[in-house]
Design a protein around this motif. Structure first.
Motif, PDB file in Angstrom:
ATOM      1  N   ALA A 141      22.413  -1.693  -2.289  1.00  0.00           N
ATOM      2  CA  ALA A 141      21.593  -0.643  -2.904  1.00  0.00           C
ATOM      3  C   ALA A 141      21.708  -0.654  -4.424  1.00  0.00           C
ATOM      4  O   ALA A 141      22.810  -0.586  -4.970  1.00  0.00           O
ATOM      5  N   LYS A 142      20.526  -0.744  -5.090  1.00  0.00           N
ATOM      6  CA  LYS A 142      20.495  -0.747  -6.553  1.00  0.00           C
ATOM      7  C   LYS A 142      19.541   0.327  -7.084  1.00  0.00           C
ATOM      8  O   LYS A 142      19.862   1.046  -8.011  1.00  0.00           O
ATOM      9  N   THR A 143      18.380   0.461  -6.477  1.00  0.00           N
ATOM     10  CA  THR A 143      17.404   1.448  -6.945  1.00  0.00           C
ATOM     11  C   THR A 143      17.699   2.810  -6.303  1.00  0.00           C
ATOM     12  O   THR A 143      18.498   2.927  -5.366  1.00  0.00           O
ATOM     13  N   GLU A 144      17.017   3.845  -6.823  1.00  0.00           N
ATOM     14  CA  GLU A 144      17.190   5.185  -6.248  1.00  0.00           C
ATOM     15  C   GLU A 144      16.756   5.203  -4.788  1.00  0.00           C
ATOM     16  O   GLU A 144      17.392   5.847  -3.944  1.00  0.00           O
ATOM     17  N   LEU A 193      22.313  12.645  -0.720  1.00  0.00           N
ATOM     18  CA  LEU A 193      20.956  13.011  -0.292  1.00  0.00           C
ATOM     19  C   LEU A 193      20.425  14.206  -1.080  1.00  0.00           C
ATOM     20  O   LEU A 193      19.248  14.263  -1.421  1.00  0.00           O
ATOM     21  N   ILE A 194      21.304  15.169  -1.362  1.00  0.00           N
ATOM     22  CA  ILE A 194      20.891  16.351  -2.125  1.00  0.00           C
ATOM     23  C   ILE A 194      20.531  15.975  -3.560  1.00  0.00           C
ATOM     24  O   ILE A 194      19.558  16.479  -4.132  1.00  0.00           O
ATOM     25  N   ALA A 195      21.324  15.054  -4.138  1.00  0.00           N
ATOM     26  CA  ALA A 195      21.116  14.675  -5.542  1.00  0.00           C
ATOM     27  C   ALA A 195      19.997  13.660  -5.728  1.00  0.00           C
ATOM     28  O   ALA A 195      19.436  13.549  -6.820  1.00  0.00           O
ATOM     29  N   SER A 196      19.644  12.945  -4.669  1.00  0.00           N
ATOM     30  CA  SER A 196      18.697  11.836  -4.814  1.00  0.00           C
ATOM     31  C   SER A 196      17.276  12.328  -5.116  1.00  0.00           C
ATOM     32  O   SER A 196      16.734  13.189  -4.410  1.00  0.00           O
ATOM     33  N   PRO A 197      16.645  11.730  -6.140  1.00  0.00           N
ATOM     34  CA  PRO A 197      15.238  12.074  -6.403  1.00  0.00           C
ATOM     35  C   PRO A 197      14.290  11.514  -5.338  1.00  0.00           C
ATOM     36  O   PRO A 197      13.129  11.912  -5.277  1.00  0.00           O
ATOM     37  N   SER A 198      14.809  10.617  -4.495  1.00  0.00           N
ATOM     38  CA  SER A 198      13.974  10.031  -3.449  1.00  0.00           C
ATOM     39  C   SER A 198      13.948  10.865  -2.180  1.00  0.00           C
ATOM     40  O   SER A 198      13.130  10.606  -1.282  1.00  0.00           O
ATOM     41  N   THR A 199      14.838  11.833  -2.072  1.00  0.00           N
ATOM     42  CA  THR A 199      14.856  12.681  -0.876  1.00  0.00           C
ATOM     43  C   THR A 199      13.586  13.525  -0.832  1.00  0.00           C
ATOM     44  O   THR A 199      13.268  14.211  -1.806  1.00  0.00           O
ATOM     45  N   LYS A 240      19.441   3.636  -2.671  1.00  0.00           N
ATOM     46  CA  LYS A 240      20.599   4.530  -2.503  1.00  0.00           C
ATOM     47  C   LYS A 240      20.272   5.672  -1.539  1.00  0.00           C
ATOM     48  O   LYS A 240      21.148   6.131  -0.791  1.00  0.00           O
ATOM     49  N   TYR A 241      19.024   6.115  -1.565  1.00  0.00           N
ATOM     50  CA  TYR A 241      18.617   7.163  -0.622  1.00  0.00           C
ATOM     51  C   TYR A 241      18.716   6.670   0.815  1.00  0.00           C
ATOM     52  O   TYR A 241      19.280   7.356   1.683  1.00  0.00           O
ATOM     53  N   ILE A 242      18.174   5.465   1.079  1.00  0.00           N
ATOM     54  CA  ILE A 242      18.237   4.914   2.433  1.00  0.00           C
ATOM     55  C   ILE A 242      19.681   4.698   2.857  1.00  0.00           C
ATOM     56  O   ILE A 242      20.070   4.991   3.998  1.00  0.00           O
ATOM     57  N   ALA A 243      20.514   4.207   1.934  1.00  0.00           N
ATOM     58  CA  ALA A 243      21.924   3.974   2.262  1.00  0.00           C
ATOM     59  C   ALA A 243      22.619   5.285   2.627  1.00  0.00           C
ATOM     60  O   ALA A 243      23.372   5.358   3.610  1.00  0.00           O
ATOM     61  N   LYS A 300       0.824  -1.202   0.000  1.00  0.00           N
ATOM     62  CA  LYS A 300       0.000   0.000   0.000  1.00  0.00           C
ATOM     63  C   LYS A 300       0.861   1.256   0.000  1.00  0.00           C
ATOM     64  O   LYS A 300       0.561   2.256  -0.636  1.00  0.00           O
ATOM     65  N   LYS A 301       1.962   1.187   0.795  1.00  0.00           N
ATOM     66  CA  LYS A 301       2.869   2.339   0.867  1.00  0.00           C
ATOM     67  C   LYS A 301       3.489   2.615  -0.493  1.00  0.00           C
ATOM     68  O   LYS A 301       3.610   3.757  -0.938  1.00  0.00           O
ATOM     69  N   GLU A 302       3.890   1.568  -1.187  1.00  0.00           N
ATOM     70  CA  GLU A 302       4.485   1.730  -2.511  1.00  0.00           C
ATOM     71  C   GLU A 302       3.474   2.315  -3.486  1.00  0.00           C
ATOM     72  O   GLU A 302       3.778   3.196  -4.280  1.00  0.00           O
ATOM     73  N   GLU A 303       2.218   1.821  -3.403  1.00  0.00           N
ATOM     74  CA  GLU A 303       1.188   2.328  -4.296  1.00  0.00           C
ATOM     75  C   GLU A 303       0.916   3.806  -4.050  1.00  0.00           C
ATOM     76  O   GLU A 303       0.510   4.534  -4.942  1.00  0.00           O
ATOM     77  N   ALA A 304       1.123   4.242  -2.799  1.00  0.00           N
ATOM     78  CA  ALA A 304       0.888   5.646  -2.458  1.00  0.00           C
ATOM     79  C   ALA A 304       2.076   6.533  -2.782  1.00  0.00           C
ATOM     80  O   ALA A 304       2.069   7.721  -2.500  1.00  0.00           O
ATOM     81  N   GLY A 305       3.111   5.931  -3.332  1.00  0.00           N
ATOM     82  CA  GLY A 305       4.272   6.726  -3.720  1.00  0.00           C
ATOM     83  C   GLY A 305       5.365   6.735  -2.690  1.00  0.00           C
ATOM     84  O   GLY A 305       6.244   7.590  -2.733  1.00  0.00           O
ATOM     85  N   GLY A 306       5.349   5.807  -1.737  1.00  0.00           N
ATOM     86  CA  GLY A 306       6.390   5.750  -0.734  1.00  0.00           C
ATOM     87  C   GLY A 306       7.653   5.100  -1.254  1.00  0.00           C
ATOM     88  O   GLY A 306       7.801   4.839  -2.457  1.00  0.00           O
ATOM     89  N   LEU A 307       8.592   4.793  -0.350  1.00  0.00           N
ATOM     90  CA  LEU A 307       9.850   4.179  -0.749  1.00  0.00           C
ATOM     91  C   LEU A 307       9.611   2.757  -1.272  1.00  0.00           C
ATOM     92  O   LEU A 307       8.804   1.999  -0.719  1.00  0.00           O
ATOM     93  N   LYS A 308      10.339   2.416  -2.302  1.00  0.00           N
ATOM     94  CA  LYS A 308      10.244   1.074  -2.892  1.00  0.00           C
ATOM     95  C   LYS A 308      11.631   0.448  -2.810  1.00  0.00           C
ATOM     96  O   LYS A 308      12.442   0.596  -3.726  1.00  0.00           O
ATOM     97  N   LEU A 309      11.901  -0.228  -1.720  1.00  0.00           N
ATOM     98  CA  LEU A 309      13.217  -0.809  -1.504  1.00  0.00           C
ATOM     99  C   LEU A 309      13.278  -2.216  -2.070  1.00  0.00           C
ATOM    100  O   LEU A 309      12.312  -2.984  -1.986  1.00  0.00           O
TER     101      LEU A 309
END
Length: 428
Positions: free
Chosen positions: A74-77, A119-125, A80-83, A31-40
């Motif tokens: 870490a492979k996805t954006e 963190l500044i460059a990440s689109p997930s921030t 990498k954000y969480i890392a 549900k979180k992923e569907e709502a646009g949350g983190l997809k680890l």
């Protein structure tokens, strides 16, 4: 200025990843992923779940290999954000703990740069978090004396709407360290105006910083301008004295004043109640004596004795006062001199008579004679206009005094008149 202590913001700017729930059930995760949350990815999620509780316990040594595992997985954006977030929290915690253990030890903030950049460059921030990361990256560069880099991040943080009371001054300092004194002064003036307009008085250190840097750069007009702004905002007797001494009384002062100009500077010190000790009073009295103004010399000495700033046992001051009183009695009435001044072909005697009346405290007569001197001519108009302004200020005629001071031209008289106008602006 108050510099941000290194790592003072470490706790505030922490990523708070240790508070993110990484152990949610699969259905909730979907549900979180569907709502646009983190997809680890499963590998990164598993590694982060192992690292998170250890980091919460502040067991930094044990957390190090676990966070390395997150970085490796870490492979996805989002991975990498969480890392990067976990790495930044780890490095911040380690440095903060080291600082707490030994506040005087040198601090190496370099390990914070890489995760902050990520963190500044990440689109997930999250957009709400990015401004503080940008600001912290600027502070990191500033602490490392990388001022162009710091300025870039500080200005970016400002554009992103980051609101921190230190930010405007840090932009000023970065520009100043880069040699852009004019740009820094303009930014500082704007910051002060904005603070004052909002009802929040700008700190006194802002003015002192600007004065110090302008003076260091040998920018005399800018130094004088900031000094006047400073005493206008904080018109204490001590600040008045410091400003006037720096301007024209100490060795290597901003202006080289002759005896006549120093006399008018001491008159301003008296008006602003910034004569500090027996030396100030006695030096002022000596200038008045040398100018042939025994009444003014006597008045100043008596004031110093009455306030206790001239000690009762000061024999030199007593002798000066006795001589001034005797000379004043010997001179008698100024009426005959005034009559000659009015019939004279130029204004020289009128100017001298105006000075004598001023010394006696008869400011109305002094102003009348100064105006007569200006009308007749043949005198130093800048000097007489300065003294006309001083006499009118003593009567409480602010508008008339400012008009006289505005007529003063040329250095150093114009700067001296500027200080007098600042004094008038500080009076209720």
């Amino acid at each position: 200025m108050k510099i941000i202590p290194k790592l003072a913001l470490a706790a505030v700017l922490a990523t708070s990843v240790s508070g993110v729930a990484l152990t949610v059930p699969a259905a909730a995760q979907k549900k979180k992923e569907e709502a646009g949350g983190l997809k680890l990815s499963p590998e990164a999620l598993k590694a982060a779940q192992a690292a998170q509780p250890v980091l919460q316990q502040k067991n930094y040594a044990a957390a190090e290999p676990l966070i390395q595992a997150v970085e490796t997985a870490a492979k996805t954006e989002d991975d990498k954000y969480i890392a990067a977030a976990l790495r930044y929290e780890l490095e911040s915690g380690k440095l903060f703990a080291a600082q707490q253990a030994n506040p005087n030890a040198p601090i190496d903030e370099a390990p914070l740069a890489k995760p902050l950049d990520a963190l500044i460059a990440s689109p997930s921030t999250p957009a709400t978090d990015k401004p503080r990361y940008v600001y912290r990256r600027g502070a990191l560069a500033f602490n490392g004396k990388q001022y162009p880099v710091a300025l870039k991040y500080f200005e970016q943080a400002k554009q992103l709407g980051y609101n921190d009371p230190n930010l405007p001054m840090l932009i000023v300092k970065a520009k100043m360290e880069m040699g852009d004194v004019a740009g820094a002064n303009a930014d500082l003036a704007a910051a002060i105006d904005q603070m004052n307009a909002s009802g929040q008085k700008a700190p006194e250190d802002y003015y002192k910083y600007a004065i110090g840097r302008a003076n260091k750069s040998k920018m005399v007009p800018e130094t004088l301008s900031w000094m006047r702004k400073w005493i206008a905002a904080y018109p204490t007797a001590q600040n008045w004295r410091n400003a006037l001494v720096i301007y024209g009384l100490q060795p290597g002062s901003l202006a080289t004043l002759d005896k006549n100009q120093r006399l008018d500077l001491f008159r301003l010190m008296r008006a602003s109640k910034s004569l500090a000790d027996q030396n100030d009073y006695m030096e002022y009295a000596q200038y008045a004596t040398d100018k042939g103004l025994p009444a003014e010399a006597a008045t100043v000495l008596k004031e110093g004795m009455a306030t206790g700033k001239i000690p009762a046992g000061n024999a030199t001051a007593k002798a000066m006062l006795a001589a001034a009183d005797a000379k004043n009695k010997q001179e008698g009435s100024l009426a005959p001199t005034e009559a000659r001044a009015k019939s004279a072909g130029d204004g020289k005697l009128a100017a001298l008579t105006g000075e004598a009346y001023y010394g006696q405290g008869n400011y109305a007569k002094a102003a009348e004679l100064y105006r007569l001197a200006l009308q007749k001519g043949g005198i130093d108009a800048n000097e007489v206009n300065t003294r006309l302004g001083i006499a009118l200020a003593a009567q409480g005629d602010k508008a008339g005094a400012k008009a006289a001071f505005d007529a003063v031209q040329g250095s150093p008289r114009a700067e001296l008149a500027g200080f007098w106008k600042t004094y008038l602006d500080t009076q209720a």
